[in-house]
Design an enzyme around this catalytic site. Structure first.
Site, mmCIF file in Angstrom:
data_model
loop_
_atom_site.group_PDB
_atom_site.id
_atom_site.type_symbol
_atom_site.label_atom_id
_atom_site.label_comp_id
_atom_site.label_asym_id
_atom_site.label_seq_id
_atom_site.Cartn_x
_atom_site.Cartn_y
_atom_site.Cartn_z
ATOM 1 N N SER A 1 83.209 10.810 25.599
ATOM 2 C CA SER A 1 83.826 9.664 24.942
ATOM 3 C C SER A 1 85.297 9.464 25.249
ATOM 4 O O SER A 1 85.767 8.346 25.303
ATOM 5 C CB SER A 1 83.409 9.192 23.784
ATOM 6 O OG SER A 1 83.849 10.112 22.905
ATOM 7 N N GLU B 1 69.509 4.365 18.012
ATOM 8 C CA GLU B 1 68.719 5.396 17.138
ATOM 9 C C GLU B 1 68.821 4.984 15.753
ATOM 10 O O GLU B 1 67.681 5.140 14.889
ATOM 11 C CB GLU B 1 68.989 6.627 17.550
ATOM 12 C CG GLU B 1 68.156 7.994 16.690
ATOM 13 C CD GLU B 1 68.387 9.230 17.569
ATOM 14 O OE1 GLU B 1 69.450 9.457 18.139
ATOM 15 O OE2 GLU B 1 67.707 10.209 17.054
ATOM 16 N N ASP C 1 60.503 14.402 21.564
ATOM 17 C CA ASP C 1 61.956 14.698 21.133
ATOM 18 C C ASP C 1 62.161 16.363 21.163
ATOM 19 O O ASP C 1 61.022 16.964 21.556
ATOM 20 C CB ASP C 1 62.730 14.167 19.875
ATOM 21 C CG ASP C 1 64.070 13.805 20.286
ATOM 22 O OD1 ASP C 1 64.775 14.197 21.162
ATOM 23 O OD2 ASP C 1 64.466 12.675 19.331
ATOM 24 N N HIS D 1 64.030 18.042 24.288
ATOM 25 C CA HIS D 1 65.243 18.873 24.380
ATOM 26 C C HIS D 1 64.881 20.385 24.145
ATOM 27 O O HIS D 1 64.698 20.972 23.196
ATOM 28 C CB HIS D 1 66.369 18.515 23.328
ATOM 29 C CG HIS D 1 66.699 17.234 23.501
ATOM 30 N ND1 HIS D 1 67.886 16.823 23.779
ATOM 31 C CD2 HIS D 1 66.180 16.018 22.813
ATOM 32 C CE1 HIS D 1 68.029 15.509 23.540
ATOM 33 N NE2 HIS D 1 66.970 14.697 23.091
ATOM 34 N N HIS E 1 73.833 10.186 27.460
ATOM 35 C CA HIS E 1 73.634 10.754 26.195
ATOM 36 C C HIS E 1 73.360 9.471 25.103
ATOM 37 O O HIS E 1 72.339 9.288 24.599
ATOM 38 C CB HIS E 1 74.613 11.726 25.339
ATOM 39 C CG HIS E 1 74.267 11.923 23.939
ATOM 40 N ND1 HIS E 1 74.848 11.620 23.065
ATOM 41 C CD2 HIS E 1 73.202 12.335 23.556
ATOM 42 C CE1 HIS E 1 74.291 11.709 21.706
ATOM 43 N NE2 HIS E 1 73.127 12.386 22.078
#
Ligand code: MCF
Ligand code: FE
Length: 404
Positions: free
Chosen positions: A146, A211, A307, A64, A181
């Site tokens: 969401s 995760e 990451d 990211h 995501h």
């Protein structure tokens, strides 16, 4: 034509000694220098320092860049406090992260031998840097949302970012791609739309998945730390999907799942049957208190990824390898060292559908050369010494062009 000579070369058949690689933008031959010279007598010979090893360029499948400004803002140690701190500091961090900063991180990746990276893009702010970067970039446009009421608007914004990444200059080596995501943050309706879009356009697809233990508990029971998180920020207390439904959404299209630390053996078996893969991020998992991915039991292909600096301290692939050696302390060390290298080269290229990642005839000439401090005692030890002794590589070629 160029001919690069080194003491060791890492090929799909393991390490070979005293050979050379002939290449222009792609690899044309691997063999003793004399035989390559008899085929390409006018080639430029590049002799590396003693004890050098030629590897395919390394592939960091999940980073990211937009979070590169983080040093101490985000809370490490446990996933939910980290996620809370992302909500609190995200805008400041992204605003503080200018092109110069992201460019510096691309250079840091390059100097560690990373010739391709998968950029998970939340906002699209790193597109310009990725266009100018030396590396190949798989540009994963992230969709998130969401809440059904705002999902359409967020999906529209995502589509705009996908289009921008599709209209990059050919010379930019950018592959447009899609990132979902996570199961807790993406509504099943936009999830389905994004998967269909990836499939129709044959774009690589990725998703953060299982995760943390908190994520598992939320998806299974609608309870735990995520409940107060959703009540606080989104005035809702029920998950939008569950583990099975989320996994099924990817049944017909191979997907690169990040983390999967909390997936059960059965779930991993299921993902394996469907042709999926995993991005293994050892330092991120450790720093966010998520646990250890049992790579010794994995049957599906995996890559090793850094990451972002949102959950790490550097974007060096060698720092990541060294952390992996420490984290997986029960795996025989030489075996693990070679496995990490294969995961980050040929396996990662297969996962992302790229023609690099291997030193073999016909592959793209993406190469990273490192120099050991002394001669290894045997070929079986080259991988470990490479990981232990490398801070920076000595040469990098991408599509045959020299960048380091
Ligand atoms: O991979 C790590 C941890 N897991 C999830 N997300 C992120 C990571 N690093 C950055 N992120 C981003 C993610 O892309 O943080 C946001 C998303 O945009 C979290 S959701 C508010
Ligand atoms: Fe991530």
């Amino acid at each position: 034509m160029k001919i690069l000579v080194a003491d060791h070369i890492y090929t799909p058949n393991g390490f070979v000694e005293n050979q050379a690689v002939a290449f222009n933008n792609e690899i044309h031959g691997i063999g003793p220098l004399e035989s390559l010279l008899s085929i390409y007598p006018k080639a430029e010979i590049i002799r590396t320092a003693p004890y050098s090893v030629i590897y395919p360029g390394f592939i960091n499948t999940h980073v990211h860049l937009e979070f590169s400004a983080n040093r101490t803002s985000l809370k490490y140690g446990s996933f939910m406090p980290w996620l809370d701190s992302v909500i609190e500091h995200r805008d400041d961090l992204v605003n503080a992260c200018d092109n110069t900063m992201m460019q510096k991180e691309c250079d840091e990746m390059l100097r560690s031998g990373i010739t391709t990276f998968g950029a998970i893009s939340s906002f699209g702010t790193e597109l310009e840097v990725c266009e100018k970067a030396a590396q190949r970039v798989v540009f994963f446009n992230e969709v998130i949302g969401s809440n059904a009421a705002t999902a359409d608007m967020l999906y529209g914004d995502f589509l705009e970012r996908v289009k921008a990444s599709q209209s990059c200059d050919e010379s930019a080596k950018i592959t447009p791609a899609v990132a979902i995501h996570s199961p807790y943050s993406v509504h099943p309706i936009i999830l389905q739309k994004a998967v269909t879009l990836a499939k129709q356009n044959k774009m690589p697809l990725t998703a953060h998945f299982l995760e943390s233990q908190a994520e598992r508990q939320w998806l299974e029971e609608g309870e735990g730390e995520f409940k107060s998180f959703f009540e606080k920020y989104f005035s809702t207390s029920t998950p939008v999907t569950n583990i099975q439904e989320f996994m099924h959404a990817f049944d017909t299209y191979p997907t690169h799942f990040a983390h999967a630390v909390q997936a059960t053996e059965e779930e991993l078996e299921y993902l394996s049957q469907k042709g999926h893969s995993i991005a293994h991020c050892p330092r991120s998992n450790r720093y966010l208190g998520c646990g250890r991915l049992k790579i010794e039991k994995l049957k599906l292909p995996f890559s090793v990824a850094t990451d972002g600096l949102s959950s790490n301290d550097s974007l060096s692939i060698f720092d990541e390898f060294r952390a992996a050696l420490m984290l997986h302390n029960d795996i025989p060390i030489h075996e693990l060292a070679e496995q990490l290298i294969t995961a980050s080269t040929q396996d990662a290229a297969d996962i992302l559908g790229l023609d690099c990642g291997k030193i073999e005839v016909g592959a793209a000439a993406d190469l990273a050369v490192l120099t050991l401090p002394a001669m290894p005692q045997s070929k079986e030890e080259v991988a470990l010494w490479s990981i232990i002794h490398t801070k920076q590589v000595s040469h990098v070629y991408i599509e045959g062009e020299k960048y380091v």
